[in-house]
Design a protein around this motif. Structure first.
Motif, PDB file in Angstrom:
ATOM      1  N   ARG A 214       7.210 -27.181 -37.286  1.00 13.51           N
ATOM      2  CA  ARG A 214       6.908 -25.993 -38.105  1.00 13.51           C
ATOM      3  C   ARG A 214       7.958 -24.904 -37.915  1.00 13.51           C
ATOM      4  O   ARG A 214       8.428 -24.311 -38.877  1.00 13.51           O
ATOM      5  CB  ARG A 214       5.508 -25.462 -37.776  1.00 13.51           C
TER       6      ARG A 214
ATOM      7  N   HIS B  59       0.106 -15.573 -35.945  1.00 16.25           N
ATOM      8  CA  HIS B  59       0.275 -15.360 -34.505  1.00 16.25           C
ATOM      9  C   HIS B  59      -0.845 -14.525 -33.895  1.00 16.25           C
ATOM     10  O   HIS B  59      -0.888 -14.341 -32.687  1.00 16.25           O
ATOM     11  CB  HIS B  59       1.634 -14.706 -34.208  1.00 16.25           C
TER      12      HIS B  59
ATOM     13  N   ARG C   2      -2.509 -28.109 -28.519  1.00 13.32           N
ATOM     14  CA  ARG C   2      -1.701 -28.270 -29.731  1.00 13.32           C
ATOM     15  C   ARG C   2      -0.690 -29.379 -29.538  1.00 13.32           C
ATOM     16  O   ARG C   2      -0.230 -29.614 -28.428  1.00 13.32           O
ATOM     17  CB  ARG C   2      -0.918 -26.995 -30.027  1.00 13.32           C
TER      18      ARG C   2
ATOM     19  N   ARG D 127       3.215 -25.476 -45.723  1.00 12.00           N
ATOM     20  CA  ARG D 127       2.449 -24.408 -45.083  1.00 12.00           C
ATOM     21  C   ARG D 127       2.195 -23.220 -45.987  1.00 12.00           C
ATOM     22  O   ARG D 127       1.431 -22.329 -45.618  1.00 12.00           O
ATOM     23  CB  ARG D 127       3.153 -23.924 -43.803  1.00 12.00           C
TER      24      ARG D 127
ATOM     25  N   TRP E  11       9.868 -15.240 -24.839  1.00 12.28           N
ATOM     26  CA  TRP E  11      10.270 -16.093 -25.969  1.00 12.28           C
ATOM     27  C   TRP E  11      11.790 -15.987 -26.190  1.00 12.28           C
ATOM     28  O   TRP E  11      12.485 -16.985 -26.321  1.00 12.28           O
ATOM     29  CB  TRP E  11       9.507 -15.646 -27.216  1.00 12.28           C
TER      30      TRP E  11
ATOM     31  N   TYR F 180      -0.161 -22.915 -25.986  1.00 13.83           N
ATOM     32  CA  TYR F 180      -0.044 -24.161 -26.744  1.00 13.83           C
ATOM     33  C   TYR F 180      -1.044 -25.223 -26.305  1.00 13.83           C
ATOM     34  O   TYR F 180      -0.979 -26.356 -26.762  1.00 13.83           O
ATOM     35  CB  TYR F 180       1.382 -24.712 -26.614  1.00 13.83           C
TER      36      TYR F 180
ATOM     37  N   TYR G 169       9.042 -26.230 -45.403  1.00  9.92           N
ATOM     38  CA  TYR G 169       8.008 -25.408 -44.762  1.00  9.92           C
ATOM     39  C   TYR G 169       7.056 -24.826 -45.805  1.00  9.92           C
ATOM     40  O   TYR G 169       5.837 -24.874 -45.649  1.00  9.92           O
ATOM     41  CB  TYR G 169       8.621 -24.274 -43.922  1.00  9.92           C
TER      42      TYR G 169
HETATM   43  C1  HEM Z   1       7.134 -13.487 -29.760  1.00  9.42           C
HETATM   44  C2  HEM Z   1       6.712 -14.557 -29.095  1.00  9.42           C
HETATM   45  C3  HEM Z   1       6.088 -15.734 -29.806  1.00  9.42           C
HETATM   46  C4  HEM Z   1       5.034 -16.455 -29.360  1.00  9.42           C
HETATM   47  C5  HEM Z   1       4.277 -16.244 -28.062  1.00  9.42           C
HETATM   48  C6  HEM Z   1       4.755 -17.479 -30.358  1.00  9.42           C
HETATM   49  C7  HEM Z   1       3.758 -18.426 -30.254  1.00  9.42           C
HETATM   50  C8  HEM Z   1       3.408 -19.319 -31.232  1.00  9.42           C
HETATM   51  C9  HEM Z   1       2.329 -20.273 -31.141  1.00  9.42           C
HETATM   52  C10 HEM Z   1       1.449 -20.471 -29.920  1.00  9.42           C
HETATM   53  C11 HEM Z   1       2.288 -20.945 -32.314  1.00  9.42           C
HETATM   54  C12 HEM Z   1       1.343 -22.065 -32.712  1.00  9.42           C
HETATM   55  C13 HEM Z   1       2.069 -23.361 -32.600  1.00  9.42           C
HETATM   56  C14 HEM Z   1       1.784 -24.276 -33.763  1.00  9.42           C
HETATM   57  O1  HEM Z   1       2.421 -24.112 -34.823  1.00  9.42           O
HETATM   58  O2  HEM Z   1       0.950 -25.173 -33.589  1.00  9.42           O
HETATM   59  C15 HEM Z   1       3.348 -20.417 -33.151  1.00  9.42           C
HETATM   60  C16 HEM Z   1       3.606 -20.837 -34.429  1.00  9.42           C
HETATM   61  C17 HEM Z   1       4.688 -20.441 -35.157  1.00  9.42           C
HETATM   62  N1  HEM Z   1       5.645 -19.532 -34.774  1.00  9.42           N
HETATM   63 FE1  HEM Z   1       5.611 -18.441 -33.108  1.00  9.42          FE
HETATM   64  N2  HEM Z   1       5.649 -17.354 -31.381  1.00  9.42           N
HETATM   65  C18 HEM Z   1       6.491 -16.314 -31.092  1.00  9.42           C
HETATM   66  C19 HEM Z   1       7.555 -15.891 -31.847  1.00  9.42           C
HETATM   67  C20 HEM Z   1       7.974 -16.474 -33.009  1.00  9.42           C
HETATM   68  C21 HEM Z   1       9.170 -16.137 -33.724  1.00  9.42           C
HETATM   69  C22 HEM Z   1      10.196 -15.094 -33.258  1.00  9.42           C
HETATM   70  C23 HEM Z   1       9.192 -16.908 -34.844  1.00  9.42           C
HETATM   71  C24 HEM Z   1      10.218 -16.986 -35.933  1.00  9.42           C
HETATM   72  C25 HEM Z   1      11.498 -16.815 -35.711  1.00  9.42           C
HETATM   73  C26 HEM Z   1       8.014 -17.747 -34.814  1.00  9.42           C
HETATM   74  C27 HEM Z   1       7.706 -18.667 -35.788  1.00  9.42           C
HETATM   75  C28 HEM Z   1       6.573 -19.460 -35.779  1.00  9.42           C
HETATM   76  C29 HEM Z   1       6.207 -20.346 -36.860  1.00  9.42           C
HETATM   77  C30 HEM Z   1       6.975 -20.579 -38.157  1.00  9.42           C
HETATM   78  C31 HEM Z   1       5.015 -20.956 -36.485  1.00  9.42           C
HETATM   79  C32 HEM Z   1       4.173 -21.942 -37.304  1.00  9.42           C
HETATM   80  C33 HEM Z   1       3.282 -21.146 -38.262  1.00  9.42           C
HETATM   81  C34 HEM Z   1       2.413 -22.057 -39.100  1.00  9.42           C
HETATM   82  O3  HEM Z   1       2.910 -22.564 -40.132  1.00  9.42           O
HETATM   83  O4  HEM Z   1       1.254 -22.265 -38.737  1.00  9.42           O
HETATM   84  N3  HEM Z   1       7.295 -17.461 -33.693  1.00  9.42           N
HETATM   85  N4  HEM Z   1       4.009 -19.433 -32.472  1.00  9.42           N
END
Ligand code: HEM
Length: 127
Positions: free
Chosen positions: A47, A75, A39, A66, A88, A36, A62
């Motif tokens: 989000r 991701h 960010r 988005r 996580w 992060y 959302y």
């Molecule tokens: C498995 C481990 C995970 C890691 C390391 C991870 C990491 C990240 C990171 C670094 C971001 C960027 C942060 C930002 O939006 O500025 C992000 C965004 C996001 N993550 Fe994850 N995440 C994980 C799992 C999940 C899970 C399980 C979900 C849903 C249940 C999720 C949903 C989201 C969503 C909705 C965004 C924003 C997407 C967008 O509109 O750009 N993530 N995640």
């Protein structure tokens, strides 16, 4: 399906409490914290919260802001191996304790997190 009732059970406020408690732990975490860097955590928090709100039956903010979630694509820049995925999930334990959501809401959320986090693994042996 009970999944679609989660929003009506816990409302905006339930998602807010859960996800705020989750994001509080991020900066100190040695695996997830570095992902992060540079960010705005408050924006990232919003989000994830808005995504869950629409996924579990609430307003579509959302999607308006988005578009299609494309979670695997979004991701891809982050190195998510089994260890990061497990962290996580581990970081979600305390927020669930704190938020004290009804079991009917907690169960579908936990199950969704478990499967989605596995689906997001993009590095390591499983690739
Ligand atoms: C498995 C481990 C995970 C890691 C390391 C991870 C990491 C990240 C990171 C670094 C971001 C960027 C942060 C930002 O939006 O500025 C992000 C965004 C996001 N993550 Fe994850 N995440 C994980 C799992 C999940 C899970 C399980 C979900 C849903 C249940 C999720 C949903 C989201 C969503 C909705 C965004 C924003 C997407 C967008 O509109 O750009 N993530 N995640």
């Amino acid at each position: 399906m009970e999944e679609y009732n989660v929003y009506s059970m816990i409302g905006e406020e339930g998602f807010e409490r859960l996800i705020a408690a989750f994001y509080k732990q991020i900066p100190q975490d040695e695996i997830l914290g570095p992902m992060y860097t540079g960010r705005k955590l408050a924006d990232a928090e919003q989000r994830l919260r808005d995504f869950l709100v629409v996924r579990f039956g609430g307003p579509a903010r959302y999607l308006e802001q988005r578009g299609h979630p494309r979670l695997r694509m979004r991701h891809n820049p982050f190195p998510i191996d089994q260890t990061a995925r497990d962290r996580w999930i581990q970081l979600m334990h305390n927020p669930f304790q704190k938020a004290q959501l009804p079991a009917d809401a907690e169960e579908p959320l936990r199950s969704f997190f478990a499967s989605t986090s596995t689906f997001l693994i993009n590095r390591g042996e499983q690739q």
